[in-house]
Design a protein around this motif. Structure first.
Motif, PDB file in Angstrom:
ATOM      1  N   ASN A   1       0.854  -1.341   0.025  1.00 28.83           N
ATOM      2  CA  ASN A   1       0.050  -0.134   0.043  1.00 28.83           C
ATOM      3  C   ASN A   1       0.863   1.107  -0.136  1.00 28.83           C
ATOM      4  N   PHE A   2       1.487   1.539  -0.942  1.00 24.02           N
ATOM      5  CA  PHE A   2       2.335   2.635  -1.170  1.00 24.02           C
ATOM      6  C   PHE A   2       2.098   3.249  -2.412  1.00 24.02           C
ATOM      7  N   PRO A   3       2.062   4.773  -2.394  1.00 24.57           N
ATOM      8  CA  PRO A   3       1.710   5.584  -3.820  1.00 24.57           C
ATOM      9  C   PRO A   3       2.706   5.573  -4.864  1.00 24.57           C
ATOM     10  N   ASP A   4       2.210   5.692  -5.873  1.00 24.14           N
ATOM     11  CA  ASP A   4       3.120   5.806  -7.334  1.00 24.14           C
ATOM     12  C   ASP A   4       4.114   6.378  -7.111  1.00 24.14           C
ATOM     13  N   ARG A   5       4.491   7.249  -6.070  1.00 22.60           N
ATOM     14  CA  ARG A   5       5.664   8.162  -5.960  1.00 22.60           C
ATOM     15  C   ARG A   5       6.848   6.859  -5.904  1.00 22.60           C
ATOM     16  N   PHE A   6       6.753   5.769  -5.525  1.00 19.63           N
ATOM     17  CA  PHE A   6       7.348   4.716  -5.036  1.00 19.63           C
ATOM     18  C   PHE A   6       7.540   3.926  -6.227  1.00 19.63           C
ATOM     19  N   SER A   7       8.681   3.628  -6.674  1.00 22.49           N
ATOM     20  CA  SER A   7       8.809   2.904  -8.028  1.00 22.49           C
ATOM     21  C   SER A   7      10.182   2.227  -7.917  1.00 22.49           C
ATOM     22  N   GLY A   8      10.366   1.254  -8.752  1.00 20.75           N
ATOM     23  CA  GLY A   8      11.550   0.512  -8.777  1.00 20.75           C
ATOM     24  C   GLY A   8      11.932  -0.073 -10.072  1.00 20.75           C
TER      25      GLY A   8
END
Lengths: 115, 114
Positions: free
Chosen positions: A59-66
């Motif tokens: 449950n993390f926003p799209d600001r977090f990517s990998g």
């Protein structure tokens, strides 16, 4: 046999900036997961990468990517940093197969402070 | 989903005594459990794991017990030493296809008294 390695160990960023954290999995492992650990709390699952694709996401926003590279190493990117993103970011590696004996190992983490 | 909770946020034991840290999970579909030790400023260190087809597993000075009926697991540390002082986390996992994510409790701070 190197364990899970992460870089950088510590960094300070300003609100609104972007950060990239890096992880090399344990030798022989093909799956990398990222966790966020706020002070005094248990780690929380961000997402998991296998075969260069995101397989599961918490449950993390799209600001977090990998991203995962062909050599299995991985990066975690966080855009538009907020003060609340200050935490220890942990990388965990494992083998994708769930057969017996394949456990999950963590690196020492990257301490991110957002000011 | 899954939630994991530890029964006590802190635990103090005398050096040489046995320590027991308890953990409860909510989802009966959880099939893999791990205990980690985390020292200040470091990442979680694997201690021992157990799968749902077992109810007990032993390692060096540590034993994990799993009671699926009441969704409870415990970590027992024999002859606790000062180096055992740390935060201990239990984590539960449900296999989703081939992917696996861990749900952690909030941790128990173990303090070993001289």
């Amino acid at each position: 046999d190197a364990g899970v390695t992460q870089s950088p160990t510590h960094l300070i960023k300003t609100r609104g900036q972007q950060v990239t954290l890096r992880c090399s999995p344990k030798s022989g492992h093909d799956t990398v997961s990222w966790y966020q650990q706020a002070l005094g709390q248990g780690p929380q699952f961000i997402f998991q990468y296998y075969e260069e694709e995101e397989r599961q996401r918490g449950n993390f926003p799209d600001r977090f990517s990998g991203h995962q590279f062909p050599n299995y190493s991985s990066e975690l990117n966080v855009n538009a940093l907020l003060l609340g993103d200050s935490a220890l970011y942990l990388c965990a590696s494992s083998l994708l197969t769930t057969s017996s004996g394949n456990t999950i190992y963590f690196g020492e983490g990257s301490w991110l402070t957002v000011v | 989903g899954e939630s994991v909770g530890l029964h006590l946020p802190t635990l103090s034991v005398q050096e040489g005594d046995n320590s027991i840290i308890n953990c409860a999970y909510s989802n009966s579909a959880s099939d893999y459990f791990i205990w980690y030790k985390q020292e200040s400023g470091k990442g979680p260190q694997f201690i021992i794991d157990i799968r749902s087809n077992m109810d007990k597993r032993q390692g060096q000075r540590v034993t994990v017990l799993l009671n699926k009926t009441v969704k409870h697991l415990s970590l027992q540390i024999a002859a606790t030493q000062p180096g055992d002082s740390a935060v201990y986390f239990c984590a539960a996992s449900i296999s989703s296809g081939s992917a696996r994510q861990l749900t952690f409790g909030s941790g128990t701070q173990l303090t070993v008294l001289p």
